[in-house]
Scaffold this active site. Structure first.
Site, PDB file in Angstrom:
ATOM      1  N   VAL A  15      -3.836 -12.813  -2.074  1.00 59.90           N
ATOM      2  CA  VAL A  15      -2.547 -12.098  -2.164  1.00 59.90           C
ATOM      3  C   VAL A  15      -1.534 -12.930  -2.969  1.00 59.90           C
ATOM      4  CG1 VAL A  15      -0.652 -11.061  -0.864  1.00 59.90           C
ATOM      5  CG2 VAL A  15      -2.998 -10.861   0.001  1.00 59.90           C
ATOM      6  N   GLU A 131       7.192  -5.814   4.473  1.00 62.55           N
ATOM      7  CA  GLU A 131       6.493  -4.552   4.153  1.00 62.55           C
ATOM      8  C   GLU A 131       4.982  -4.737   4.116  1.00 62.55           C
ATOM      9  OE1 GLU A 131       7.994  -1.169   3.378  1.00 62.55           O
ATOM     10  OE2 GLU A 131       5.953  -1.126   4.120  1.00 62.55           O
ATOM     11  N   GLY A 189     -15.087  -8.822   1.774  1.00 64.64           N
ATOM     12  CA  GLY A 189     -13.770  -9.463   1.919  1.00 64.64           C
ATOM     13  C   GLY A 189     -12.729  -8.618   2.631  1.00 64.64           C
ATOM     14  N   LYS A 207      -0.186  -4.841  14.157  1.00 66.62           N
ATOM     15  CA  LYS A 207       0.488  -3.903  13.246  1.00 66.62           C
ATOM     16  C   LYS A 207       1.231  -2.828  14.052  1.00 66.62           C
ATOM     17  CE  LYS A 207      -2.976  -4.784   9.670  1.00 66.62           C
ATOM     18  NZ  LYS A 207      -4.313  -4.421   9.166  1.00 66.62           N
TER      19      LYS A 207
END
Ligand code: HSE
Length: 437
Positions: A15, A131, A189, A207
């Protein structure tokens, strides 16, 4: 144009590298939209020499993320390290304490420390944006916090873990075993470093705890989430669900009830006609029931470098523009305490798969135990291969599948104890909650 926003990024995995690439690729558009340029001026990661496919040669390197977080060469700290304690927590706290806004994708950390971090951000008048922490590239945080500000939300439910949805989809469509599908998810992954976080439902619970706070104005309370994973789901359940017009998904559900907001994560039967049932593979989906908008479903990539980077960069762009929302939509002091509702009080329909000794009276006994507790059956299915002419009745246990109309979980558990005591049942019953549109 105002001064450039100087960004420090800690964590250069998939990321982190994607965020650097995306900021570079969209630099002109982002500068035009934000009224200032956005520059990465510092990075931190464990291994300086690792090949990441991005050039960090001209960017200040920090071995310690906390030093990066405190550096006066950055205005905004982006945490992509992961983990609910250790360097991730220490560096976010250091950044906020030194008056810097923070962007993070760290759902486990927010589920555990979201309230204290939001309080610190408030005290320092800086942003805490996340976010990317829920459903990767789907802008669900902004949708709940800003987009639906004019609504009263009744229920939020979602397939929030790509690994689980991938496993259940392949088991259903290809008849593969749970173990093989999990191994493929790891190879591709999708799974967390420890895949029990995915398949045990904990990733979804983190979450959901965040979504519940945003949707209902409650303080995050991850302990209030009832959690079950998908380990017990068999090919037989997926096949029966299919025959009865349902699909099985691992859902996180937060729902307004008379006793407060119910929060639960478990394998769930959803009607095949529902929007969430259509979403197969690693893709995430979230459905919101609200008074004005009625039903809204967002579908998109829940994981992966570029999709998650898209959410991180959106938060960076907001901060560059000077947008600073209360992290959970309200000041922390205005968030209500979350209710802790025992799952026994849950009300809904149930799928029950029993393995029954095929003797006279078995079906009658099951039906009686249900009727005694006013449990109404929507359908009942027993499928044996046709007996050969003249063959004696077999005592081999057979599957009997029941679908009930709405009742309480406590009532279902009592009825099943009575059925077990009758002695017709050969194995532990499988019970899956049904979520209707
Ligand atoms: N392991 C997670 C998933 C990644 O499978 O969805 C994104 O949180």
């Amino acid at each position: 144009m105002s001064q450039a926003l100087r960004v420090g990024i800690a964590g250069l995995g998939t990321v982190g590298a994607s965020v650097i690439r995306l900021l570079d690729r969209q630099s002109q558009a982002l500068a035009a939209r934000s009224g200032r340029s956005i520059t990465v001026t510092g990075v931190s990661a464990r291994d300086r020499s690792r090949e990441r496919g991005v050039d960090v040669a001209g960017i200040d390197w920090f071995d310690d993320p906390v030093s990066l977080a405190r550096s006066d060469k950055i205005d905004l700290f982006v945490e992509l390290i992961g983990g609910d304690e250790g360097p991730a927590r220490a560096s976010i706290e250091a950044a906020l304490a030194s008056g810097k806004s923070v962007v993070t994708a760290n759902k486990a950390l927010l589920a555990k420390h979201g309230m204290s971090l939001a309080r610190l951000a408030e005290e320092k008048n800086v942003a805490l944006a996340f976010e990317a922490s829920v459903a990767g590239g789907i802008p669900i945080v902004k949708t709940l916090r800003e987009g639906l500000a004019g609504n009263s939300i009744e229920r939020v439910y979602g397939s929030l873990n790509g690994t689980c949805n991938y496993i259940l989809s392949r088991m259903e469509l290809e008849g593969l075993s749970f173990k093989d599908c999990l191994a493929d998810a790891q190879r591709l992954g999708y799974a967390e470093a420890d895949p029990t976080f995915d398949i045990g439902g904990f990733d979804t619970a983190h979450k959901l705890a965040i979504l519940t706070s945003l949707a209902f104005g409650t303080a995050i309370d991850a302990e209030a989430v009832h959690v079950e994973g998908i380990e017990s789901i068999t090919l037989a359940d997926l096949k029966s669900a299919d025959e009865l017009g349902y699909r099985i998904k691992l859902l996180g559900v937060a729902q307004r009830t008379a006793g407060g907001i119910e929060q639960r994560v478990h394998p769930t039967m959803v009607p095949k006609s529902s929007a969430i049932a259509q979403v197969m593979g690693v893709t995430n989906a979230v459905t919101i029931d609200a008074d004005a908008v009625k039903e809204l479903t967002l579908v998109g990539p829940g994981a992966g470098g570029d999709a998650t980077a898209s959410a991180v960069v959106a938060d960076i762009a907001d901060i560059a523009k000077g947008i600073r929302s209360a992290p959970f939509g309200l000041p922390v002091s205005a968030l209500e305490a979350a209710a802790r509702i025992p799952v026994q009080r849950h009300e809904g329909g149930y799928y029950i798969r029993l393995t029954v000794h095929d003797r006279p009276g078995a079906a009658a006994a099951i039906a009686t135990r249900m009727a005694e507790r006013h449990i109404s059956l929507e359908s009942i299915m027993q499928r044996n291969p046709p007996a050969r002419r003249g063959a004696p009745p077999s005592d081999k246990p057979v599957p009997v599948v029941l679908i009930t109309y709405a009742t309480s979980e406590g009532t279902i558990r009592q009825a099943l104890e009575a059925v077990l005591a009758d002695g017709y049942i050969a194995e532990k019953p499988q019970v899956i909650r049904i979520e209707r549109e």
